[in-house]
Every structure is written in C-alpha cells, then in structure tokens.
Design a protein around this motif. Structure first.
Motif, PDB file in Angstrom:
ATOM      1  N   LYS A  16       0.813  -1.216   0.000  1.00  0.00           N
ATOM      2  CA  LYS A  16       0.000   0.000   0.000  1.00  0.00           C
ATOM      3  C   LYS A  16       0.845   1.265   0.000  1.00  0.00           C
ATOM      4  CE  LYS A  16      -3.784  -2.415   0.269  1.00  0.00           C
ATOM      5  NZ  LYS A  16      -4.684  -2.539  -0.913  1.00  0.00           N
ATOM      6  N   SER A  17       2.136   1.139   0.322  1.00  0.00           N
ATOM      7  CA  SER A  17       2.974   2.329   0.430  1.00  0.00           C
ATOM      8  C   SER A  17       4.425   1.972   0.137  1.00  0.00           C
ATOM      9  CB  SER A  17       2.871   2.937   1.829  1.00  0.00           C
ATOM     10  OG  SER A  17       3.537   2.089   2.775  1.00  0.00           O
ATOM     11  N   ILE A  18       5.258   2.985   0.051  1.00  0.00           N
ATOM     12  CA  ILE A  18       6.681   2.782  -0.188  1.00  0.00           C
ATOM     13  C   ILE A  18       7.312   1.976   0.943  1.00  0.00           C
ATOM     14  CG2 ILE A  18       7.303   4.993   0.873  1.00  0.00           C
ATOM     15  CD1 ILE A  18       9.058   3.370  -2.142  1.00  0.00           C
ATOM     16  N   LYS A  19       6.792   2.114   2.157  1.00  0.00           N
ATOM     17  CA  LYS A  19       7.342   1.361   3.288  1.00  0.00           C
ATOM     18  C   LYS A  19       7.157  -0.143   3.109  1.00  0.00           C
ATOM     19  CE  LYS A  19       6.908   4.928   6.877  1.00  0.00           C
ATOM     20  NZ  LYS A  19       6.287   5.288   8.172  1.00  0.00           N
ATOM     21  N   ASP A  20       6.060  -0.509   2.471  1.00  0.00           N
ATOM     22  CA  ASP A  20       5.785  -1.932   2.236  1.00  0.00           C
ATOM     23  C   ASP A  20       6.728  -2.541   1.207  1.00  0.00           C
ATOM     24  OD1 ASP A  20       3.660  -1.754   4.011  1.00  0.00           O
ATOM     25  OD2 ASP A  20       2.213  -1.312   2.432  1.00  0.00           O
ATOM     26  N   LEU A  21       7.419  -1.697   0.461  1.00  0.00           N
ATOM     27  CA  LEU A  21       8.338  -2.185  -0.573  1.00  0.00           C
ATOM     28  C   LEU A  21       9.767  -2.382  -0.051  1.00  0.00           C
ATOM     29  CD1 LEU A  21       7.184  -0.027  -3.626  1.00  0.00           C
ATOM     30  CD2 LEU A  21       7.097  -2.521  -3.477  1.00  0.00           C
ATOM     31  N   LYS A  22       9.983  -2.100   1.211  1.00  0.00           N
ATOM     32  CA  LYS A  22      11.323  -2.256   1.772  1.00  0.00           C
ATOM     33  C   LYS A  22      11.834  -3.676   1.546  1.00  0.00           C
ATOM     34  CE  LYS A  22      14.027  -1.261   5.934  1.00  0.00           C
ATOM     35  NZ  LYS A  22      13.978  -0.746   7.335  1.00  0.00           N
ATOM     36  N   GLY A  23      13.049  -3.766   1.015  1.00  0.00           N
ATOM     37  CA  GLY A  23      13.656  -5.058   0.713  1.00  0.00           C
ATOM     38  C   GLY A  23      13.296  -5.603  -0.652  1.00  0.00           C
ATOM     39  N   LYS A  24      12.404  -4.920  -1.363  1.00  0.00           N
ATOM     40  CA  LYS A  24      11.965  -5.382  -2.681  1.00  0.00           C
ATOM     41  C   LYS A  24      12.668  -4.596  -3.792  1.00  0.00           C
ATOM     42  CE  LYS A  24       7.484  -6.902  -0.914  1.00  0.00           C
ATOM     43  NZ  LYS A  24       7.868  -8.335  -0.936  1.00  0.00           N
ATOM     44  N   SER A  25      12.427  -4.964  -5.024  1.00  0.00           N
ATOM     45  CA  SER A  25      13.125  -4.379  -6.172  1.00  0.00           C
ATOM     46  C   SER A  25      12.314  -3.249  -6.801  1.00  0.00           C
ATOM     47  CB  SER A  25      13.411  -5.453  -7.213  1.00  0.00           C
ATOM     48  OG  SER A  25      12.226  -6.130  -7.579  1.00  0.00           O
ATOM     49  N   ILE A  26      12.998  -2.152  -7.096  1.00  0.00           N
ATOM     50  CA  ILE A  26      12.373  -0.988  -7.716  1.00  0.00           C
ATOM     51  C   ILE A  26      13.247  -0.519  -8.873  1.00  0.00           C
ATOM     52  CG2 ILE A  26      11.559   1.377  -7.403  1.00  0.00           C
ATOM     53  CD1 ILE A  26      11.177   0.808  -4.461  1.00  0.00           C
ATOM     54  N   ALA A  27      12.627  -0.257 -10.014  1.00  0.00           N
ATOM     55  CA  ALA A  27      13.343   0.297 -11.169  1.00  0.00           C
ATOM     56  C   ALA A  27      13.155   1.804 -11.204  1.00  0.00           C
ATOM     57  CB  ALA A  27      12.819  -0.318 -12.465  1.00  0.00           C
ATOM     58  N   ILE A  28      14.249   2.508 -11.395  1.00  0.00           N
ATOM     59  CA  ILE A  28      14.206   3.954 -11.594  1.00  0.00           C
ATOM     60  C   ILE A  28      15.373   4.323 -12.482  1.00  0.00           C
ATOM     61  CG2 ILE A  28      15.475   4.355  -9.437  1.00  0.00           C
ATOM     62  CD1 ILE A  28      13.975   7.083  -9.271  1.00  0.00           C
ATOM     63  N   HIS A  29      15.133   5.216 -13.422  1.00  0.00           N
ATOM     64  CA  HIS A  29      16.204   5.641 -14.321  1.00  0.00           C
ATOM     65  C   HIS A  29      17.036   6.702 -13.614  1.00  0.00           C
ATOM     66  CE1 HIS A  29      17.281   6.433 -18.825  1.00  0.00           C
ATOM     67  NE2 HIS A  29      18.207   5.765 -18.172  1.00  0.00           N
ATOM     68  N   ARG A  30      18.196   6.280 -13.119  1.00  0.00           N
ATOM     69  CA  ARG A  30      19.026   7.167 -12.315  1.00  0.00           C
ATOM     70  C   ARG A  30      19.490   8.380 -13.125  1.00  0.00           C
ATOM     71  NH1 ARG A  30      21.503   5.049  -7.932  1.00  0.00           N
ATOM     72  NH2 ARG A  30      21.660   7.257  -7.393  1.00  0.00           N
ATOM     73  N   GLY A  31      19.580   9.511 -12.432  1.00  0.00           N
ATOM     74  CA  GLY A  31      20.037  10.733 -13.074  1.00  0.00           C
ATOM     75  C   GLY A  31      18.979  11.460 -13.875  1.00  0.00           C
ATOM     76  N   ARG A  32      17.761  10.922 -13.898  1.00  0.00           N
ATOM     77  CA  ARG A  32      16.665  11.616 -14.570  1.00  0.00           C
ATOM     78  C   ARG A  32      15.951  12.498 -13.549  1.00  0.00           C
ATOM     79  NH1 ARG A  32      15.556   9.109 -19.505  1.00  0.00           N
ATOM     80  NH2 ARG A  32      14.397  11.014 -20.008  1.00  0.00           N
ATOM     81  N   PRO A  33      15.203  13.507 -14.002  1.00  0.00           N
ATOM     82  CA  PRO A  33      14.641  14.494 -13.071  1.00  0.00           C
ATOM     83  C   PRO A  33      13.794  13.932 -11.938  1.00  0.00           C
ATOM     84  CG  PRO A  33      14.498  15.305 -15.308  1.00  0.00           C
ATOM     85  CD  PRO A  33      14.967  13.883 -15.402  1.00  0.00           C
ATOM     86  N   TRP A  34      13.154  12.780 -12.154  1.00  0.00           N
ATOM     87  CA  TRP A  34      12.290  12.251 -11.092  1.00  0.00           C
ATOM     88  C   TRP A  34      13.067  11.518  -9.997  1.00  0.00           C
ATOM     89  CZ3 TRP A  34      12.029  11.158 -16.300  1.00  0.00           C
ATOM     90  CH2 TRP A  34      12.458   9.895 -16.717  1.00  0.00           C
ATOM     91  N   GLU A  35      14.386  11.409 -10.130  1.00  0.00           N
ATOM     92  CA  GLU A  35      15.157  10.766  -9.066  1.00  0.00           C
ATOM     93  C   GLU A  35      15.079  11.564  -7.771  1.00  0.00           C
ATOM     94  OE1 GLU A  35      19.681   9.426  -7.800  1.00  0.00           O
ATOM     95  OE2 GLU A  35      19.207   9.654  -9.928  1.00  0.00           O
ATOM     96  N   LEU A  36      15.126  12.885  -7.862  1.00  0.00           N
ATOM     97  CA  LEU A  36      15.034  13.713  -6.655  1.00  0.00           C
ATOM     98  C   LEU A  36      13.678  13.511  -5.979  1.00  0.00           C
ATOM     99  CD1 LEU A  36      16.056  15.838  -4.699  1.00  0.00           C
ATOM    100  CD2 LEU A  36      15.287  17.606  -6.305  1.00  0.00           C
TER     101      LEU A  36
END
Length: 363
Positions: A144-164
């Motif tokens: 239900k939240s980002i806390k529930d994803l702790k320890g799991k895998s997340i994809a994010i394109h590093r260095g793109r504006p949404w990283e901040l």
C-alpha cells in the motif's frame, strides 16, 4: 530475478559531456563571429501518424509560425531537433556540447549535469509548474505504500529528473536507497520488467498511467499527494555563448515561447493542448488525468515565470546532485538561471500580471 545485465546499463541521465567542439567559425577577414544562418532548438518529439510531432509548447510555436516568420525576415532558418524521451537528457547535452543546438527544452537534472561537466548553458524561462511522478507496483503485490516495498526491487532511471522526487519520498518515510534493490532502467525497460514480474515496482512519469490502464501494475502513490515542490521542473535552456553573441535572436526565441505558453494556458485551447500531448501514445483521457491537480489551475500550469519557487527548486536539485556525486562541481543557481529575456517578453506581450508566482510547496 533480473539478469545481471540490467545492472550494467549506462547511467544515461548522468551522462556528462566535457569536450566541446568549435562552434561557428569567425569571419577570416574581421575575426567577428559568423552571422547566424540557422537556429536549432531541441526537444522531446514523437512519431505520430508518420510525422514528427514535438512536445508541448514547441509544437504550439511551430503551429503559430511567428518565430519562423520573424527569423525568415532576418534571413535565418529555424530548425528543430527531435529527441526521444528515453534518451532525452544525454542527447541534448551532447548537442549543446558539440554546439549543434542553440536552445533546448528539457529537465533540471540533465541540465545541471551538463553545466557541471563544463557545458555552459543558461535557463531562460520555466516551461510550466511541474510534472508528476508515479510509483507503480506489479500485479498481485499486496503493498500500500513505499514502506511496504522495503527489501523489494524498484526500477528507476538514475540521473533523470524524477530521481530527486523519489529521494524525497524515501526521506519522508525514513528510508534509504539501500533499503531496496534498485535497478537503473529507463521507463520502457522498467515497465517490461514490471509486466514480466522481474521487479516489484517502478518509479516514473505519466507513462505509469498507461501501464495501469493496460493492467500491467497499480499506481499506489504520486506527487499529487505530495508538496508541489516535489514535482520535476523543465525549462528553456540556451548556450551562453549564443546568448552573448545574439541577444536579439535570443529575445525572439524567448518571446515566442512565452506566446506559446499563453496560448496553451487559455481555457478555450484546453482540448487541443490535451490532444497534442496525447500524440506521444498516451490517451487523451490519461493526459487529462495527469494534468489534473486542483492546486494548479489551467492557466498557471503553463506559467513561464522564473519565480522564487522555481529558483528554490533548482537550488534543491543542485544540492542533491552534488551531495550524491552525480556531478563533480556544485552549481550555483545564479550561474545557470538567466531571466533577463523573460521580463521584456512579458512586457511586449502585455502579460506582466497574467500568471501568478508560485508561493508554497504545501499539499
């Protein structure tokens, strides 16, 4: 699990160009810079019904024809360089470094990365009051939240504006990047991995709405539930050497984009604006959903103002990119933001009080 090859993808958003090729050669007799024959503007573009269409205000500017007409009077051609959203920042940075382009509309992160790498550019206007980011989880995952994803895998394109934005979400919940298995994937690769069940979540922009509609995942959070300051910001950037050598031409370009912003901001043009934005393969109803934020009215969504809120955002990005070693040099906002062409544009178009400065980042 994802193959190890995913981890070796190039840190595309943080690509830094340090070697600049010579620009226009000076006149051999006088030593003065050669007269400008073409102005080139780069921005995100899409293939739509066999044609290249450009993102946001650039397509409006093309359709209006005012800038092309003014430049033609001066014997100057106007050229647009379309850039894929998947590699927008690095490709634009290359263009600036090689002096192949004069202006570009793109995001805060890659612009600051270019500036830190020795590519001297300036941000002339804002191109709106921010883009939303979304956290999407794979089907069947009971979180239900980002806390529930702790320890799991997340994809994010590093260095793109949404990283901040992602980092702000982690900070607000007492989390760190090391609490997750982070995969540096562009949005397309991230969604493919999500759909195949190889990762648990991905963090990206409005494409998330399309994936949710397709049933590839569920959006459990977006910046619509966060302070306005969490949205990513974009601007119209230009090479400093071009600005210094051609202030009149720079003024024409800035004025043209302010004219385009005014046209976008008129309620009567809402349907056309949404239809134009949908050409990047996002359905009109999802574009409208992405744009819908009661805190930002339609007119101010397209505000070109470089207000205190906008400046503070760039300070935030500069601090983050330096603290996280995404850049080698800390960039002072005064060394990249240059709004001296914005004030005359607003005055010439009678828009001095048309848009309202953003004043807070509250929910």
């Amino acid at each position: 699990m994802l193959k190890r090859a995913f981890l070796s993808l190039i840190f595309a958003g943080a690509f830094v160009v340090t070697a600049c090729q010579p620009g226009q050669k000076p006149d051999q007799k006088t030593g003065a810079p050669a007269a400008v024959k073409t102005i080139t503007i780069a921005t995100i573009a899409y293939n739509y019904e066999g044609k290249t269409v450009y993102n946001g205000a650039t397509q409006v500017l093309i359709d209006q024809g005012w800038l092309a007409g003014e430049l033609k009077k001066r014997g100057i051609a106007l050229k647009f360089e379309g850039v894929s959203g998947a590699v927008g920042g690095p490709q634009i940075n290359e263009g600036f470094a090689a002096k192949r382009i004069d202006f570009a509309l793109y995001g805060d992160f890659p612009a600051l990365i270019a500036k830190s790498g020795g590519v001297d550019i300036r941000d002339l206007i804002s191109t709106g009051q921010g883009n939303d980011a979304y956290l999407v989880v794979r089907n069947g995952l009971n979180v239900k939240s980002i806390k529930d994803l702790k320890g799991k895998s997340i994809a994010i394109h590093r260095g793109r504006p949404w990283e901040l934005t992602f980092q702000k979400l982690l900070d607000a919940n007492g989390l760190k990047l090391t609490d997750f298995k982070i995969y540096n994937l562009n949005p397309q690769a991230g969604f493919a991995a999500l759909a195949s069940g190889k990762i648990d979540a991905t963090f990206t922009l409005s494409e998330a709405l399309v994936q949710e509609q397709k049933g590839a995942g569920d959006i459990i959070w977006s910046t619509k539930a966060a302070p306005l300051s969490w949205k990513m910001r974009t601007g119209l950037f230009a090479r400093k050497d071009f600005i210094d050598a051609n202030p009149e031409l720079t003024q024409l370009v800035v004025t043209a984009y302010v004219k385009a912003a005014q046209w976008q901001s008129e309620e009567a043009n809402r349907d056309v604006v949404l239809q134009t934005a949908s050409r990047g393969s996002i359905p009109v109803d999802l574009v409208a959903k992405d744009y819908d934020d009661p805190r930002v009215d339609w007119k101010n969504r397209f505000s070109p103002l470089v207000d205190d809120f906008y400046v503070e955002h760039f300070k935030d990005v500069a601090d983050y990119t330096y603290a996280n070693k995404l850049v080698q040099n800390h960039i002072a906002v005064t060394d990249i933001i240059d709004d001296r062409f914005l004030v005359p544009a607003l005055k010439d178009l009678g828009l001095e009080t048309y848009w309202t400065p953003q004043k807070d980042g509250g929910k």
